[in-house]
Design a protein around this motif. Sequence first.
Motif, mmCIF file in Angstrom:
data_model
loop_
_atom_site.group_PDB
_atom_site.id
_atom_site.type_symbol
_atom_site.label_atom_id
_atom_site.label_comp_id
_atom_site.label_asym_id
_atom_site.label_seq_id
_atom_site.Cartn_x
_atom_site.Cartn_y
_atom_site.Cartn_z
ATOM 1 N N GLY A 1 13.899 11.096 -6.797
ATOM 2 C CA GLY A 1 14.044 9.660 -6.393
ATOM 3 C C GLY A 1 12.884 8.782 -6.755
ATOM 4 O O GLY A 1 11.876 9.302 -7.236
ATOM 5 N N HIS A 2 12.967 7.653 -6.369
ATOM 6 C CA HIS A 2 11.884 6.573 -6.526
ATOM 7 C C HIS A 2 11.656 5.924 -5.193
ATOM 8 O O HIS A 2 12.115 4.721 -5.161
ATOM 9 C CB HIS A 2 12.383 5.810 -7.525
ATOM 10 N N LEU A 3 11.207 6.494 -4.260
ATOM 11 C CA LEU A 3 10.824 5.485 -2.990
ATOM 12 C C LEU A 3 9.935 4.462 -3.167
ATOM 13 O O LEU A 3 9.879 3.470 -2.455
ATOM 14 C CB LEU A 3 10.113 6.810 -1.925
ATOM 15 N N SER B 1 1.081 -1.042 0.018
ATOM 16 C CA SER B 1 -0.187 -0.063 0.304
ATOM 17 C C SER B 1 0.874 1.276 -0.045
ATOM 18 O O SER B 1 0.619 2.094 -0.771
ATOM 19 C CB SER B 1 -0.847 0.109 1.214
ATOM 20 N N LEU B 2 1.993 1.248 0.688
ATOM 21 C CA LEU B 2 2.947 2.277 0.785
ATOM 22 C C LEU B 2 3.700 2.671 -0.542
ATOM 23 O O LEU B 2 3.670 3.748 -0.969
ATOM 24 C CB LEU B 2 3.923 2.052 1.793
ATOM 25 N N ALA B 3 3.805 1.576 -1.408
ATOM 26 C CA ALA B 3 4.705 1.683 -2.455
ATOM 27 C C ALA B 3 3.506 2.237 -3.641
ATOM 28 O O ALA B 3 3.848 3.089 -4.521
ATOM 29 C CB ALA B 3 5.087 0.371 -3.220
ATOM 30 N N ILE B 4 2.224 2.033 -3.598
ATOM 31 C CA ILE B 4 1.173 2.553 -4.354
ATOM 32 C C ILE B 4 0.871 3.796 -3.938
ATOM 33 O O ILE B 4 0.929 4.774 -5.069
ATOM 34 C CB ILE B 4 -0.127 1.642 -4.289
ATOM 35 N N VAL B 5 0.961 4.272 -2.941
ATOM 36 C CA VAL B 5 0.792 5.754 -2.519
ATOM 37 C C VAL B 5 1.933 6.457 -2.843
ATOM 38 O O VAL B 5 1.675 7.788 -3.324
ATOM 39 C CB VAL B 5 0.443 5.821 -0.924
ATOM 40 N N GLU B 6 3.072 6.104 -2.779
ATOM 41 C CA GLU B 6 4.114 6.953 -2.905
ATOM 42 C C GLU B 6 4.251 7.242 -4.586
ATOM 43 O O GLU B 6 4.826 8.102 -5.016
ATOM 44 C CB GLU B 6 5.604 6.178 -2.407
ATOM 45 N N TYR C 1 12.053 1.538 -4.523
ATOM 46 C CA TYR C 1 12.363 1.036 -3.228
ATOM 47 C C TYR C 1 11.469 0.129 -2.386
ATOM 48 O O TYR C 1 11.798 -0.839 -1.510
ATOM 49 C CB TYR C 1 13.051 2.222 -2.376
ATOM 50 N N CYS C 2 10.241 0.709 -2.150
ATOM 51 C CA CYS C 2 9.279 -0.033 -1.151
ATOM 52 C C CYS C 2 8.972 -1.376 -1.997
ATOM 53 O O CYS C 2 8.664 -2.319 -1.145
ATOM 54 C CB CYS C 2 7.951 0.922 -1.262
ATOM 55 N N TRP C 3 8.651 -1.497 -3.336
ATOM 56 C CA TRP C 3 8.706 -2.576 -3.966
ATOM 57 C C TRP C 3 9.597 -3.896 -3.782
ATOM 58 O O TRP C 3 9.448 -4.812 -3.632
ATOM 59 C CB TRP C 3 8.261 -2.526 -5.369
ATOM 60 N N VAL C 4 10.929 -3.288 -3.653
ATOM 61 C CA VAL C 4 12.048 -4.232 -3.443
ATOM 62 C C VAL C 4 11.659 -4.745 -1.818
ATOM 63 O O VAL C 4 11.581 -5.990 -1.710
ATOM 64 C CB VAL C 4 13.444 -3.431 -3.199
ATOM 65 N N ILE C 5 11.492 -3.702 -0.860
ATOM 66 C CA ILE C 5 11.217 -4.418 0.308
ATOM 67 C C ILE C 5 10.068 -5.313 0.222
ATOM 68 O O ILE C 5 10.021 -6.363 0.959
ATOM 69 C CB ILE C 5 10.929 -3.035 1.371
ATOM 70 N N PHE C 6 8.887 -4.987 -0.508
ATOM 71 C CA PHE C 6 7.778 -5.783 -0.696
ATOM 72 C C PHE C 6 8.157 -7.251 -1.111
ATOM 73 O O PHE C 6 7.873 -8.495 -0.412
ATOM 74 C CB PHE C 6 6.828 -5.333 -1.696
ATOM 75 N N LEU D 1 -1.551 7.886 3.881
ATOM 76 C CA LEU D 1 -0.661 6.899 4.561
ATOM 77 C C LEU D 1 -1.308 5.839 5.541
ATOM 78 O O LEU D 1 -0.595 5.354 6.218
ATOM 79 C CB LEU D 1 0.632 7.576 5.151
ATOM 80 N N LEU D 2 -2.674 6.419 5.717
ATOM 81 C CA LEU D 2 -3.117 5.448 7.105
ATOM 82 C C LEU D 2 -3.190 3.995 6.814
ATOM 83 O O LEU D 2 -2.986 3.046 7.905
ATOM 84 C CB LEU D 2 -4.520 5.962 7.585
#
Length: 567
Positions: free
Chosen positions: A524-526, A416-421, A529-534, A448-449
């Motif tokens: 940048g591309h947070l 969800s965070l990757a999509i929002v970012e 980065y989030c999709w890597v963590i996913f 972000l909730l």
Amino acid sequence: METMEEDIKPLISKGKPKGGLRTLPFILGSQGFEKMASFGLMPNMVLYLTRVFRMDVAAATNVIMLWSAATYLMPIIGAFLADSFVGRYPTIAFGTVVNVLGTLLFWLTTMIPQLSPSCDQITKSCSSATAAQLAFLYVSFGLMAIGAGGVRASSLAFGMDQLKNNNAGIRENYFNWTYAITTMAILVGMTVLVYLQENLGWKVGFGVPVVLMLISMVSFLLGSSFYVKLEVKGNVMSNCAQVVVASCKNRHLNLPPYFSDGMYYSENDSAMFMPSDKLRFLNKACLIKNPQEDLTQDGRAKNPWSLCTVQQVEALKSLIKIIPIWISGMIMSVNMSQGSLFILQAYSMDRHITPDFQIPAGSIGTFLIFSAIFWIFFYDRIIIPLASKVRGQPTRLRVKQKMGIGLFAVCLSIASLAIVEGVRRQLAIEEGFQDHPEGVVSMSVLWLLPRQFLDGFAEVFFGVGQNEFYITELPQSMSSIASCLPGLGNSGSHLISSIILSIIDKVTKAGGGVSWVSSNINQGHLDYYCWVIFGIMVLNVLYFLYCSKAYGPCKGEKNEGQDEGHC
């Protein structure tokens, strides 16, 4: 829990019985104020280091991650000292004192101009931090990490020492409500203290934690005369080392088909307690070769490095068995250790709740706390009673079930965070903020909730579950170490996060490119980065399922009902 106090009996005192519920306010109060101060310092730390100490975002984030890693690592050292040498009470008392000193020194960086970089008021140019200034800053961080190590090393286990009635239901209630109280303290720290830092400045905002740490110290010490203080039973790590050495020395021996004879037990061990079949090689450590040569006249081992007790062997086995599942918790915490980066994300979004009030960027994590408190209450007071009523018997999720549910929630959270970012970044470019990272896009921070809500859910199920898992599965002599294993995992996760961040930063900006974790998050591309963590989190769920199946049943699961068999 109201019936516990009458069951407490004095363990080291011949006078009035010690322990019981009356001790918990002192212990939980100390934990709460320590958490309130520590977590109140954390959210805005990236802003303090970048704005006052003139660090770039990547350097400041790495400093925070390393400090966090040290903060989570020190409790395992404190737990080793508590369980092996000095005891739990002295360890916690020492930690509270060092905490006061560390926060005091950090506060002085805001009060004494010579301890932080200076700026020319005319030219508006600022100097970089000197080596001496950084050294003073890092010393304060180090002392706070050591202090946290002392307090967090044994507080949970020390509270358990006060409560003799330790069945599964009471144990889970104690973990749940200890977690709830400390979580509420964190909530206050991440709202009130962050608000003070943003509106009254660093001097006031970082001065209040000094007072809170002082209250934490006083709260714990005031209850000294009421505490049960168990004696140290020996060097836990030395006992484990003895098992390894003795197993190697006896490697040429053949294990008998049945262990009814030939095993060495301590005075407190029951001869009915047989070594388990898992990790059978270690069973050779407690195999008596020749009673005349191996034992003294009173039945004790002549050389503990050649012959160990069954209890020692099973303690080491328990520690080895939980390591694979502990690793899954460490990897899960990689998601939780990304907070500093996403403070910058929240800072660039519309944080207004009303026309006159906006949420401080550093307080966005409080919604995770609200979520955690809600799920603790909902699970303990609604789901469990309802499920028990429907089934007609006490019903609870087993510990490994709760942990698995929490890990799955983390995957949804980071997705969800990757999509929002991705949406936020695109909107920032469309609104002309590509070169202005401090620009605020027309997108509410409330997007972000979902991440905060899911992270709170995961913390309640996995966080509480792993505490119960470690303390249940490890012997009582390792209780402090067991309670610190989640923190040790968090320490490792911050180191892993720092490595991942450094690698991604280096690779993505190679050849003149823009780093995914650039100081300008609009360039940048947070989201990438989030999709890597996913991806890492998804692999972790699969790894946990495999380890959980390989682990097998937990203690008591084969012989007890669902309400007691907790794995």
